[in-house]
Design a protein around this motif. Structure first.
Motif, PDB file in Angstrom:
ATOM      1  N   PHE A  71       4.591  -2.302   2.045  1.00 35.66           N
ATOM      2  CA  PHE A  71       3.191  -2.734   2.688  1.00 35.66           C
ATOM      3  C   PHE A  71       3.523  -2.745   3.810  1.00 35.66           C
ATOM      4  O   PHE A  71       4.696  -2.633   4.596  1.00 35.66           O
ATOM      5  CB  PHE A  71       2.127  -3.578   2.501  1.00 35.66           C
ATOM      6  CG  PHE A  71       2.890  -5.161   2.843  1.00 35.66           C
ATOM      7  CD1 PHE A  71       2.529  -5.656   4.190  1.00 35.66           C
ATOM      8  CD2 PHE A  71       3.988  -5.672   1.976  1.00 35.66           C
ATOM      9  CE1 PHE A  71       3.014  -6.851   4.325  1.00 35.66           C
ATOM     10  CE2 PHE A  71       4.449  -6.799   2.365  1.00 35.66           C
ATOM     11  CZ  PHE A  71       4.149  -7.344   3.702  1.00 35.66           C
ATOM     12  N   MET A  78       2.086  -3.730   8.070  1.00 34.47           N
ATOM     13  CA  MET A  78       1.014  -5.055   9.160  1.00 34.47           C
ATOM     14  C   MET A  78       1.156  -4.402  10.218  1.00 34.47           C
ATOM     15  O   MET A  78       2.111  -4.296  11.244  1.00 34.47           O
ATOM     16  CB  MET A  78       1.063  -5.660   8.289  1.00 34.47           C
ATOM     17  CG  MET A  78       0.250  -7.033   8.670  1.00 34.47           C
ATOM     18  SD  MET A  78       0.217  -8.555   8.233  1.00 34.47           S
ATOM     19  CE  MET A  78       1.372  -9.158   8.611  1.00 34.47           C
ATOM     20  N   LYS A 122      -6.384  -7.315  12.244  1.00 33.69           N
ATOM     21  CA  LYS A 122      -5.232  -7.157  11.315  1.00 33.69           C
ATOM     22  C   LYS A 122      -5.718  -5.510  10.722  1.00 33.69           C
ATOM     23  O   LYS A 122      -6.063  -6.338   9.480  1.00 33.69           O
ATOM     24  CB  LYS A 122      -4.833  -8.305  10.592  1.00 33.69           C
ATOM     25  CG  LYS A 122      -4.000  -8.459   9.586  1.00 33.69           C
ATOM     26  CD  LYS A 122      -3.008  -9.864   9.211  1.00 33.69           C
ATOM     27  CE  LYS A 122      -4.424  -9.633   8.228  1.00 33.69           C
ATOM     28  NZ  LYS A 122      -3.771 -11.181   7.343  1.00 33.69           N
ATOM     29  N   THR A 136      -3.685  -4.234   7.237  1.00 35.23           N
ATOM     30  CA  THR A 136      -2.156  -3.880   6.309  1.00 35.23           C
ATOM     31  C   THR A 136      -2.813  -2.727   5.194  1.00 35.23           C
ATOM     32  O   THR A 136      -4.071  -2.405   4.527  1.00 35.23           O
ATOM     33  CB  THR A 136      -2.432  -5.323   5.522  1.00 35.23           C
ATOM     34  OG1 THR A 136      -2.975  -6.451   6.496  1.00 35.23           O
ATOM     35  CG2 THR A 136      -1.052  -5.455   3.985  1.00 35.23           C
ATOM     36  N   TYR A 182      -0.723  -0.963   1.752  1.00 37.04           N
ATOM     37  CA  TYR A 182      -0.586  -1.231   0.504  1.00 37.04           C
ATOM     38  C   TYR A 182      -0.421   0.291  -0.047  1.00 37.04           C
ATOM     39  O   TYR A 182      -1.532   0.914   0.470  1.00 37.04           O
ATOM     40  CB  TYR A 182      -1.076  -2.052   0.261  1.00 37.04           C
ATOM     41  CG  TYR A 182      -1.697  -3.280   0.381  1.00 37.04           C
ATOM     42  CD1 TYR A 182      -0.570  -4.699   0.423  1.00 37.04           C
ATOM     43  CD2 TYR A 182      -2.547  -3.640   1.526  1.00 37.04           C
ATOM     44  CE1 TYR A 182      -0.885  -5.464   0.694  1.00 37.04           C
ATOM     45  CE2 TYR A 182      -2.855  -5.075   1.250  1.00 37.04           C
ATOM     46  CZ  TYR A 182      -1.976  -6.051   1.387  1.00 37.04           C
ATOM     47  OH  TYR A 182      -2.338  -7.882   2.010  1.00 37.04           O
ATOM     48  N   THR A 221      -5.989   0.472   2.958  1.00 37.51           N
ATOM     49  CA  THR A 221      -5.833  -0.365   3.734  1.00 37.51           C
ATOM     50  C   THR A 221      -6.832  -1.435   4.224  1.00 37.51           C
ATOM     51  O   THR A 221      -7.973  -0.402   4.012  1.00 37.51           O
ATOM     52  CB  THR A 221      -5.754   0.893   5.417  1.00 37.51           C
ATOM     53  OG1 THR A 221      -4.495   1.368   4.874  1.00 37.51           O
ATOM     54  CG2 THR A 221      -5.700  -0.257   6.693  1.00 37.51           C
TER      55      THR A 221
END
Length: 448
Positions: free
Chosen positions: A311, A313, A375, A377, A379, A392
């Motif tokens: 992942f 971020m 945020k 992230t 994956y 995401t």
């Protein structure tokens, strides 16, 4: 904003999407036997509104601000529009509109505006697709403006409406590699309306060797809100101008039902089906040693990677630069940010430059303030052969309490020139992500 048609014979094939609709009872080979490679705007609408050119995207943004009574520049306390609430019309006061009434086009003048090129170009000279998503979102709102007609609105009174993106439908991309130095044309029109919801189809084309080539299309579902964005507002109904428009309109309710069904069948709401439960057991057997009693031990098969190690971020502070006309974070900015970190995650996982093939449905559940920390992230949740499926997650962080709220989940399908390393889940919740990513991948690979 948070947690989102081709020749006369091809019109419907573009705006439908495999995972949102089927029109088996009304479908005819001539009208609907289309593939996802076909993206041209509908000839019957295009000819009826050939002169309806809205200029450049910059000019559209200025015109929308003028209609809404907004001025350039940021003020922490937005200009009040409460005085416009008394001008909100009743549904019976709004005259019907044809789809061709809202059809319009706009240009991103990359061939002549060198300053603009810097915002859109990659280091290889191609177009940043995230920038195009921003433009498509703004253009969809502009088509809503074109559809709306308020006969009882006094002259000089600003538009007592706010338009909010609810979701963006499945987006597929052609094999045309968009250049960062050639003009891009957006086309679109309203394709269905409810009482206060508006469906808009948007196409992207680029000038290649003297003619426009298709890049992509998307279906936007917009909500019409009142001047202060505190309640729903009615919109003009659609009166189809011809048979093609009748066919498009007839599918609107069906598409709405399909969206509701897909939402209800999410892996995060109902348990996996029988084949998926069998797959889950196979994943467990592959990652559990058979020669030991250490039942809590997991092993990684050869040529595989754990999802927890796959992942990327990024935490993004938002600024007034990223706001929409209503002082909230622009949905297009969120789409661009999510796409770009997803692309980075796919690139780093594949170790080679990936190609974006498909974007699954994007929903916008809550507004995001311009002082938020977002945020993102991304994956890697599923792989197959040379494809990578990215999930995401966008979270808004509370700077005072440290809590976070998930506002969007995006799914992207990328392809790689080579076979990619298989990703495997290690925990139960990662297995749910794997199953959901597999569903999204299979949907993206199915023909439209």
């Amino acid at each position: 904003m948070l947690r989102s048609l081709m020749g006369a014979q091809k019109c419907w094939g573009l705006i439908r999407t495999r995972n949102l609709m089927e029109l088996a009872t009304k479908q005819t080979p001539a009208s609907f036997a289309m593939s996802k490679r076909h993206y041209s705007p509908p000839t019957h609408i295009k000819q009826s509104a050939a002169a309806n050119d809205s200029g450049t995207m910059a000019e559209i943004k200025q015109e929308m601000m003028k209609r809404l009574g907004l001025e350039p520049g940021y003020n922490p306390i937005p200009k009040s529009r409460e005085q416009l609430l008394k001008y909100q019309p009743k549904l019976e006061d709004l005259p019907p509109r044809a789809m061709q009434d809202s059809f319009t086009t706009a240009i991103i003048p990359l061939s002549t505006d060198r300053t603009l090129q810097d915002k859109y170009v990659t280091y290889l000279g191609n177009v940043r697709l995230g920038r195009l998503l921003e433009d498509m979102d703004l253009f969809a709102a502009w088509c809503c403006h074109k559809h709306l007609v308020l006969p009882n609105l006094p002259e000089g009174v600003h538009l007592p409406y706010t338009f909010v993106t609810i979701l963006v439908d499945r987006i597929d991309f052609t094999n045309v590699l968009a250049s960062g130095t050639q003009d891009i044309r957006l086309s679109g029109h309203v394709s269905w309306v409810g009482t206060s919801s508006i469906e808009v189809v948007v196409w992207l084309e680029q000038m290649v060797d003297g003619r426009y080539q298709k890049l992509t299309r998307a279906l936007f579902l917009m909500a019409a809100r009142n001047a202060t964005n505190t309640g729903a507002s009615p919109v003009n109904p659609i009166q189809p101008a011809n048979e093609e428009e009748k066919v498009i309109l007839a599918g609107g309710a069906d598409r709405k039902k399909k969206r509701q069904i897909l939402c209800a069948q999410s892996i995060f709401k109902v348990e996996p089906n029988d084949p998926e439960q069998t797959l889950m057991y196979e994943l467990y057997k592959r990652t559990t040693p058979t020669h030991t009693l250490e039942l809590n031990k997991r092993i990684l098969p050869p040529n595989c990677r754990w999802m927890e190690d796959s992942f990327q971020m990024s935490t993004i502070p938002s600024f007034p630069e990223h706001r929409n006309h209503h002082n909230r974070v622009f949905g297009g900015f969120l789409m661009r940010s999510a796409l770009e970190i997803s692309w980075a995650a796919a690139y780093l996982y594949c170790k080679t430059r990936p190609k974006l093939e498909h974007i699954s449905d994007i929903s916008f559940e809550k507004p995001v303030s311009v002082n938020s920390f977002i945020k993102m992230t991304a994956y890697v949740v599923y792989t197959k052969e040379n494809y990578v499926q990215i999930m995401t997650v966008a979270d808004v962080l509370d700077t005072e309490t440290g809590s976070q709220v998930t506002t969007n989940t995006f799914y992207y399908t990328f392809s790689s020139p080579d076979t990619v390393t298989e990703v495997l889940p290690r925990s139960y919740h990662e297995t749910m992500w794997y199953i959901q990513g597999r569903r999204k991948f299979e949907a993206s690979m199915s023909p439209v």
